[in-house]
Scaffold this motif. Structure first.
Motif, short mmCIF file in Angstrom:
data_model
loop_
_atom_site.label_atom_id
_atom_site.label_comp_id
_atom_site.label_asym_id
_atom_site.label_seq_id
_atom_site.Cartn_x
_atom_site.Cartn_y
_atom_site.Cartn_z
N THR A 90 1.20 -0.88 0.07
CA THR A 90 -0.33 0.17 -0.01
C THR A 90 0.30 1.33 0.52
O THR A 90 -0.07 2.18 -0.22
N ALA A 91 1.98 0.76 0.37
CA ALA A 91 2.94 2.13 0.74
C ALA A 91 3.40 2.40 -1.04
O ALA A 91 3.43 2.36 -2.21
N LYS A 92 3.25 4.64 -0.95
CA LYS A 92 3.47 4.73 -2.03
C LYS A 92 4.55 5.88 -2.61
O LYS A 92 5.08 5.42 -3.23
N TRP A 93 5.49 5.29 -1.03
CA TRP A 93 7.26 6.37 -1.35
C TRP A 93 7.82 5.14 -1.06
O TRP A 93 7.13 4.49 0.56
N LYS A 94 9.41 5.00 -1.32
CA LYS A 94 9.80 4.47 -0.13
C LYS A 94 11.38 4.59 -0.02
O LYS A 94 11.26 6.18 -0.72
N ASP A 95 12.68 4.12 0.82
CA ASP A 95 13.47 5.11 0.69
C ASP A 95 15.07 3.18 0.51
O ASP A 95 14.33 2.70 0.41
N VAL A 96 15.77 4.28 -0.72
CA VAL A 96 15.99 2.68 -0.73
C VAL A 96 17.63 3.07 -0.46
O VAL A 96 18.42 4.53 -0.52
N VAL A 97 18.51 2.03 0.11
CA VAL A 97 20.35 2.77 0.16
C VAL A 97 20.94 1.50 -0.30
O VAL A 97 20.82 -0.21 -0.17
N LYS A 98 22.16 1.77 -1.25
CA LYS A 98 22.53 0.86 -1.59
C LYS A 98 24.49 0.85 -1.58
O LYS A 98 24.86 1.89 -1.84
N LEU A 99 25.09 -0.46 -1.12
CA LEU A 99 25.81 0.18 -0.06
C LEU A 99 26.98 -0.53 -0.91
O LEU A 99 26.85 -2.27 -1.56
N GLU A 100 28.23 0.25 -1.67
CA GLU A 100 29.35 -0.65 -2.08
C GLU A 100 30.19 -1.97 -1.38
O GLU A 100 30.41 -1.49 -0.20
N ASP A 101 30.67 -2.92 -2.05
CA ASP A 101 31.83 -3.47 -1.49
C ASP A 101 31.21 -4.04 0.15
O ASP A 101 32.19 -3.58 0.81
#
Ligand SMILES: Nc1ncnc2c1ncn2[C@@H]1O[C@H](COP(=O)(O)OP(=O)(O)OP(=O)(O)O)[C@@H](O)[C@H]1O
Ligand SMILES: [Mg+2]
Ligand SMILES: [Zn+2]
Length: 160
Positions: free
Chosen positions: A59-70
């Motif tokens: 039901t969410a319209k928005w989210k956050d994302v975190v991408k970590l290299e290595d």
């Protein structure tokens, strides 16, 4: 026509190896970074953050994302993320592909990850007692202190 959700996704560059924390509750990305202990002196690889990204999952319209290299996450960090972002998924990226993916999950107890918000609790009296909570709800997470019985009021402010 380009799908706007695709545009949202490619704003963040792909990573060769590392970890993607996706479906973070909207507004919690900075708390996730706090959990990971990210600061200017202890990071030597790239971190990309997407905040207020459109989503169509649930039901969410928005989210956050975190991408970590290595970087891969230790189990305590994953459990802490479950406390502030119970729908988060963790994807391990190897050679640009998703090698593993799982959803964060809380057990029946939370031990040593958050402090009790009751100043009079035995766990806040300098005694050698590890804070411990019963998990009474998972989404949103609701924690009751094993020692003083109080419901933890603001989990993200009390993470250890
Ligand atoms: N090489 C990569 N670099 C950066 N992010 C990636 C890479 N490969 C996959 N991802 C991201 O990892 C997450 C999980 O990938 P997956 O392909 O399982 O996504 P999905 O099919 O959109 O699944 P979901 O239902 O979890 O959204 C997504 O956020 C995706 O954008
Ligand atoms: Mg997706
Ligand atoms: Zn307590």
């Amino acid at each position: 026509m380009t799908d706007p959700t695709q545009i949202a996704d490619i704003k963040i560059p792909p990573i060769r190896n590392g970890t993607v924390i996706d479906h973070i509750a909207n507004g919690q990305a900075l708390n996730v970074l706090k959990i990971l202990g990210v600061n200017e002196s202890n990071i030597d690889s790239t971190i990309s953050i997407g905040m207020h990204v459109p989503t169509h999952k649930g039901t969410a319209k928005w989210k956050d994302v975190v991408k970590l290299e290595d970087r891969e996450l230790d189990p305590d960090s994953v459990d802490k993320i479950a406390l502030i972002a119970p729908d988060a998924t963790i994807a391990i990226i190897r050679d640009f592909y998703v090698a593993e993916k799982y959803q964060v999950q809380l057990g029946d107890r939370v031990v040593g990850l958050v402090r009790c918000s009751n100043p009079n609790c035995i766990t806040n009296k300098g005694e050698p007692v590890t804070p411990e909570f019963y998990v009474e709800g998972r989404n949103p997470p609701r924690l009751r202190c094993v020692y003083c019985d109080r419901m933890l009021s603001k989990i993200s402010d009390n993470l250890l």
